[in-house]
Design a protein around this motif. Structure first.
Motif, PDB file in Angstrom:
ATOM      1  N   SER A 150       0.718  -1.293  -0.061  1.00  0.00           N
ATOM      2  CA  SER A 150       0.014  -0.018   0.000  1.00  0.00           C
ATOM      3  C   SER A 150       0.930   1.181  -0.030  1.00  0.00           C
ATOM      4  CB  SER A 150      -0.902  -0.086   1.064  1.00  0.00           C
ATOM      5  OG  SER A 150      -0.440  -0.135   2.592  1.00  0.00           O
ATOM      6  N   ASP A 151       2.122   1.100   0.477  1.00  0.00           N
ATOM      7  CA  ASP A 151       3.171   2.181   0.189  1.00  0.00           C
ATOM      8  C   ASP A 151       3.008   2.839  -1.133  1.00  0.00           C
ATOM      9  OD1 ASP A 151       4.120   2.519   2.913  1.00  0.00           O
ATOM     10  OD2 ASP A 151       5.874   1.201   2.598  1.00  0.00           O
TER      11      ASP A 151
ATOM     12  N   ASN B  94      -1.818   5.006  12.550  1.00  0.00           N
ATOM     13  CA  ASN B  94      -0.684   4.310  12.834  1.00  0.00           C
ATOM     14  C   ASN B  94       0.232   5.598  13.235  1.00  0.00           C
ATOM     15  OD1 ASN B  94       1.677   3.084  13.377  1.00  0.00           O
ATOM     16  ND2 ASN B  94       2.156   2.630  11.303  1.00  0.00           N
TER      17      ASN B  94
ATOM     18  N   ASP C 128      -6.575   5.774   4.855  1.00  0.00           N
ATOM     19  CA  ASP C 128      -5.641   4.609   4.742  1.00  0.00           C
ATOM     20  C   ASP C 128      -6.254   3.779   5.764  1.00  0.00           C
ATOM     21  OD1 ASP C 128      -3.582   2.799   5.231  1.00  0.00           O
ATOM     22  OD2 ASP C 128      -2.074   4.207   5.229  1.00  0.00           O
TER      23      ASP C 128
ATOM     24  N   TYR D 207      -5.071  -1.425   8.611  1.00  0.00           N
ATOM     25  CA  TYR D 207      -5.704  -2.135   9.889  1.00  0.00           C
ATOM     26  C   TYR D 207      -7.185  -2.355   9.957  1.00  0.00           C
ATOM     27  CZ  TYR D 207      -0.775  -0.848  10.747  1.00  0.00           C
ATOM     28  OH  TYR D 207       0.637  -0.781  10.636  1.00  0.00           O
TER      29      TYR D 207
ATOM     30  N   THR E  53      -4.316  -2.963   2.694  1.00  0.00           N
ATOM     31  CA  THR E  53      -3.066  -3.941   2.377  1.00  0.00           C
ATOM     32  C   THR E  53      -3.118  -5.246   2.741  1.00  0.00           C
ATOM     33  OG1 THR E  53      -0.758  -4.331   2.951  1.00  0.00           O
ATOM     34  CG2 THR E  53      -2.198  -3.363   4.619  1.00  0.00           C
TER      35      THR E  53
ATOM     36  N   SER F  28      -0.636  -6.974   3.833  1.00  0.00           N
ATOM     37  CA  SER F  28       0.882  -7.120   4.929  1.00  0.00           C
ATOM     38  C   SER F  28       0.189  -7.452   6.393  1.00  0.00           C
ATOM     39  CB  SER F  28       1.469  -5.684   4.882  1.00  0.00           C
ATOM     40  OG  SER F  28       2.015  -5.339   3.376  1.00  0.00           O
TER      41      SER F  28
ATOM     42  N   ARG G  14       4.420  -7.920  -0.764  1.00  0.00           N
ATOM     43  CA  ARG G  14       4.078  -6.476  -1.249  1.00  0.00           C
ATOM     44  C   ARG G  14       2.881  -6.406  -2.058  1.00  0.00           C
ATOM     45  NH1 ARG G  14       4.928  -4.361   1.808  1.00  0.00           N
ATOM     46  NH2 ARG G  14       5.574  -2.204   1.036  1.00  0.00           N
TER      47      ARG G  14
HETATM   48  N1  PMP Z   1      -0.342   2.386   5.793  1.00  0.00           N
HETATM   49  C1  PMP Z   1      -0.084   2.348   7.245  1.00  0.00           C
HETATM   50  C2  PMP Z   1      -1.041   3.281   8.083  1.00  0.00           C
HETATM   51  C3  PMP Z   1       0.902   1.425   7.545  1.00  0.00           C
HETATM   52  O1  PMP Z   1       1.188   1.328   9.213  1.00  0.00           O
HETATM   53  C4  PMP Z   1       1.692   0.782   6.747  1.00  0.00           C
HETATM   54  C5  PMP Z   1       2.940  -0.208   6.943  1.00  0.00           C
HETATM   55  N2  PMP Z   1       3.587  -0.073   7.983  1.00  0.00           N
HETATM   56  C6  PMP Z   1       1.547   0.879   5.439  1.00  0.00           C
HETATM   57  C7  PMP Z   1       0.491   1.677   4.959  1.00  0.00           C
HETATM   58  C8  PMP Z   1       2.229   0.104   4.223  1.00  0.00           C
HETATM   59  O2  PMP Z   1       2.112  -1.335   4.416  1.00  0.00           O
HETATM   60  P1  PMP Z   1       2.280  -2.118   3.169  1.00  0.00           P
HETATM   61  O3  PMP Z   1       3.460  -1.157   2.062  1.00  0.00           O
HETATM   62  O4  PMP Z   1       3.051  -3.229   3.632  1.00  0.00           O
HETATM   63  O5  PMP Z   1       1.329  -2.435   2.456  1.00  0.00           O
END
Ligand code: PMP
Length: 376
Positions: free
Chosen positions: A95-96, A165, A190, A193, A216, A218, A227
């Protein structure tokens, strides 16, 4: 200095680089291996079974060919999972990558992006990398966001992280609706979570042409190393993000494993989300028993305001447990003001790991106190 020991900040910037890159620091939290790593909010129970099986079977076959350009099969599986049409999904390399692509797609160089503070540290970096100007909007003392404060920034893009976060707190739905109503830019929510929380605003995407919800695989799905990120929004909106993201961003192995997880591992994910919720409550209760005021979390981590977070995290690491320290969070609430914005963030894992973390925490605190004793 030996080149092997050079750090990113010790390397001189060559004259040919972009001006807006000058204040950008390489994102590099301590990722040294630790026996129990509770520092990055990934899934401590591992990878779900169908995804693991698919990777083992696919590993060799997939690598000589390019993956699907825009991961169309994965989009269909994600659409079924979140309950929207596949035309409302865009995927990315985590998601980054989706966040970065969205900022690039909607922001002109010099535009403002409103970012709550404290919030996800990567977003101001992505903003600067795309020549946008991040504007911090302090969270309220109840970890909410003021829609009026956001509107005052007149941002082209507003970023909201819910659950947020590193606080773990959700931004209430009426706030997100108010931000949408009082601004005319793109609103990115975003929801990395979301699976651990009680609410989501995905349903609002069909009514708004300016809302993009980013997710995500992840966290709840345990696939951080593969990823896989995605966003949900109006088809015209996600089409712009897709242009900015470009082709081949999700590898063939990642796409197949993610589809397996989405279609066959739902029970595994549900069961582990339930365990996270139980253990999150137990860990928070243990912190309270120690006189600490943990922030009520809707995510798979707990932020515990404690003085000397960096030293405590170092002490815990010496005992094999990694947590994420923050020394200077904006002290928006009474709990954070009490420690001057110092806090540790602990990912939620199996209870045995959290017990080890509490044990390491207790020792690190005692050792810290002993160091405070003046020599006589
Ligand atoms: N958004 C938030 C709020 C996150 O905490 C994180 C990971 N730490 C991400 C996006 C990115 O996650 P990823 O790229 O693994 O999907």
């Amino acid at each position: 200095m030996d080149s092997g020991t050079m750090t990113a900040s010790s390397v001189r910037r060559p004259a040919v680089t972009r001006e807006c890159y000058a204040p950008i620091e390489l994102y590099a939290p301590n990722r040294d291996p630790a026996g129990i790593d509770l520092s990055d909010n990934t899934n401590r129970w591992g990878i779900p079974p169908a995804a693991a099986r698919t990777i083992r079977e696919d590993m060799v076959e997939r690598v000589t060919r390019y993956p699907d350009l825009y991961a169309s099969s994965l989009k269909r599986a994600l659409a079924a999972y979140v309950g929207v049409d596949p035309s409302m999904i865009v995927t990315g390399c985590g998601s980054d990558d989706v966040l970065d692509s969205a900022i690039r797609a909607f922001g002109e160089p010099g535009d403002r992006i409103a970012v709550p503070d404290p919030s996800f540290a990567m977003v101001p970096l992505f903003a600067r990398m795309n020549a946008l100007v991040p504007r911090a909007i302090p969270l309220t003392d109840r970890y909410d966001l003021s829609a009026a404060a956001v509107a005052g920034v007149e941002a082209r893009i507003t970023y909201i992280c819910s659950p947020n976060n590193p606080t773990g707190t959700p931004i209430p739905r009426p706030t997100i609706e108010a931000v949408l109503a009082s601004s005319d830019g793109v609103v990115i929510v975003d929801e990395a979570y979301a699976e651990f929380a009680d609410d989501s605003v995905v349903d609002l995407t069909s009514a708004s042409a300016r809302l993009l919800v980013v997710r995500t695989m992840s966290k709840a799905f345990g696939l951080a190393g593969l990823r896989v990120g995605y966003a949900i929004g109006n088809p015209a909106l996600v089409a712009e993000v897709e242009k900015s993201r470009g082709p081949y961003k999700v590898s063939g192995i990642a796409e197949r494993a993610a589809i397996a997880a989405l279609t066959e591992d739902a029970d595994w994910v549900r069961a582990h989300v339930a365990l996270v919720r139980t253990n999150r409550d137990r860990l928070s209760a243990e912190f309270r028993r120690r006189g600490i005021d943990p922030i009520p979390s809707a995510a798979n981590f707990v932020l515990a305001p404690v003085r000397g977070a960096e030293e405590i995290a170092r002490g815990m690491r010496d005992r094999g447990v990694a947590v994420r320290p923050f020394s200077q969070l904006r002290a928006v609430s009474p709990a954070l003001r009490a420690t001057g914005g110092s806090a540790i963030r602990v990912s939620i894992g199996p209870w045995g790991e959290l017990e080890a973390a509490l044990d390491a925490f207790d020792h690190a605190r005692i050792e810290g106190r002993e160091e405070d004793v003046p020599c006589v």
